[in-house]
Design an enzyme around this catalytic site. Structure first.
Site, PDB file in Angstrom:
ATOM      1  N   HIS A 126     -50.550 -15.272 -30.272  1.00  0.00           N
ATOM      2  CA  HIS A 126     -50.076 -16.615 -30.671  1.00  0.00           C
ATOM      3  C   HIS A 126     -48.795 -16.567 -31.504  1.00  0.00           C
ATOM      4  CE1 HIS A 126     -53.619 -18.491 -29.066  1.00  0.00           C
ATOM      5  NE2 HIS A 126     -54.443 -17.932 -29.935  1.00  0.00           N
ATOM      6  N   ASP A 162     -57.941 -13.450 -23.119  1.00  0.00           N
ATOM      7  CA  ASP A 162     -58.443 -14.166 -24.300  1.00  0.00           C
ATOM      8  C   ASP A 162     -58.672 -15.630 -23.910  1.00  0.00           C
ATOM      9  OD1 ASP A 162     -58.229 -13.766 -27.618  1.00  0.00           O
ATOM     10  OD2 ASP A 162     -57.901 -15.821 -26.940  1.00  0.00           O
ATOM     11  N   HIS A 164     -58.024 -18.197 -25.426  1.00  0.00           N
ATOM     12  CA  HIS A 164     -56.917 -19.067 -25.848  1.00  0.00           C
ATOM     13  C   HIS A 164     -55.629 -18.632 -25.145  1.00  0.00           C
ATOM     14  CE1 HIS A 164     -59.841 -18.957 -29.240  1.00  0.00           C
ATOM     15  NE2 HIS A 164     -59.721 -20.266 -29.090  1.00  0.00           N
ATOM     16  N   ASP A 246     -63.215 -13.641 -26.509  1.00  0.00           N
ATOM     17  CA  ASP A 246     -63.770 -14.917 -26.990  1.00  0.00           C
ATOM     18  C   ASP A 246     -64.076 -15.910 -25.865  1.00  0.00           C
ATOM     19  OD1 ASP A 246     -61.049 -15.049 -26.614  1.00  0.00           O
ATOM     20  OD2 ASP A 246     -60.579 -15.822 -28.618  1.00  0.00           O
TER      21      ASP A 246
HETATM   22 ZN   LIG Z   1     -58.645 -16.262 -28.730  1.00  0.00          ZN
END
Ligand SMILES: [Zn+2]
Length: 309
Positions: A126, A162, A164, A246
């Protein structure tokens, strides 16, 4: 040839606070799982600190200067954004995370390991060119890709499972047609990017958003029908994995219901891609995963597959 496991105890010293999901206990759980006898053959290496020049290769000078100047007092915590928090040990841990990713690239390109798993924290996908975000300070995957270029490679892919979207890696890659980024992620979800129409330059970004409550079938289909064909078409010389666990059904931060075995399945499929195009070279970097048991079991399944056991 062995698989390298790259980590460093400094990564336990990044302490974003007692209620923060990105806790030192995550890395402890992963490394404890990799202490089992079957993981004895792993070649264990210390993650060095990334040199400043490597950070400046993907981040702005102003941002790097600000991060290197971060010096919280022993009990102080500095908010870099709403959920990215620096403690006294954070900068060193972040430098080890970025440096560990670079060491993983060295391991496979210098030929002393076939694959590398970099178990460090904070994660990186991120982090944007000019800001910390989403528990991440430095763009470890992008720094690793840049480092691979210093070894003479040109075409490098990052794949990100992931849950996200890796907005930071995408931002660092989207204008360079020799870099490729492919991601499956829950959508809508944090950070809000990763729509299918975000295609980069010349289609070098491929996003496969998953509806909340998607399970193994949807996850596997996204990789089988969209992401792996695009990765094959790009034909990278090195495959870097942003390995976040995740998307697991037990994870508290998202609503995707992937099983531990799905991570082994995807790892094997990505190794097949690496065998076809990259001489089997894979560098995998730990990103998210917030249920400690699911994280430990999933990371172990991932590394077991990298070791072909
Ligand atoms: Zn994540």
């Amino acid at each position: 040839m062995p698989v390298a496991l790259i980590t460093h105890p400094d990564c336990f010293d990044h302490d974003p606070g007692p209620y923060h999901p990105e806790s030192p206990a995550r890395l402890r759980a992963v490394l404890a799982a990799l202490e089992l006898p079957e993981f004895q053959p792993l070649l264990r290496e210390a993650a060095p600190e990334a040199p400043e020049s490597a950070l400046r290769g993907v981040h702005s000078d102003e941002y790097v200067d600000a991060m290197l100047a971060l010096k919280p007092e022993p009990d102080e915590r500095i908010h870099l954004d709403a959920d990215t928090i620096a403690s006294a040990g954070t900068l060193r841990a972040a430098l080890r995370s970025a440096g560990g990713a670079m060491r993983g690239v060295d391991a496979v390109l210098e030929g002393w390991a076939r694959c590398a798993f970099v178990a460090t924290r904070p994660p990186g996908h991120h982090a944007e060119p000019a800001r910390a975000m989403g528990f991440c300070l430095f763009g470890n995957a992008a720094i690793a890709a840049n480092h691979a270029r210093s070894h003479g490679l040109r075409r490098i892919a990052v794949v990100d499972f992931d849950v996200h979207h890796g907005n930071g890696t995408q931002a660092m890659f989207e204008n360079d047609p020799d870099l490729f980024y492919a991601s499956s992620h829950q959508f809508p979800c944090y950070p809000g990017t990763g729509r299918p129409d975000e295609r980069g330059i010349a289609g070098n970004v491929v996003n496969a958003p998953l509806d909340p409550e998607s399970g193994s079938a949807e996850f596997r289909a996204a990789w089988q029908t969209i992401l792996i064909p695009a990765l094959d078409a790009f034909a990278p010389e090195l495959l870097i994995i942003s390995a976040g666990f995740d998307a697991h059904k037990a994870d508290p931060l998202a609503q995707i219901h992937v099983e531990t075995d799905d991570f082994a399945w995807l790892t094997a499929a990505l190794m097949d891609v690496a065998d076809r195009h990259c001489g089997g070279r894979v560098v995998s970097l730990l990103e998210g995963g917030y249920d400690l048991d699911a994280l430990a079991a999933s990371a172990a399944a991932h590394v077991r597959t990298l070791m072909r056991i």
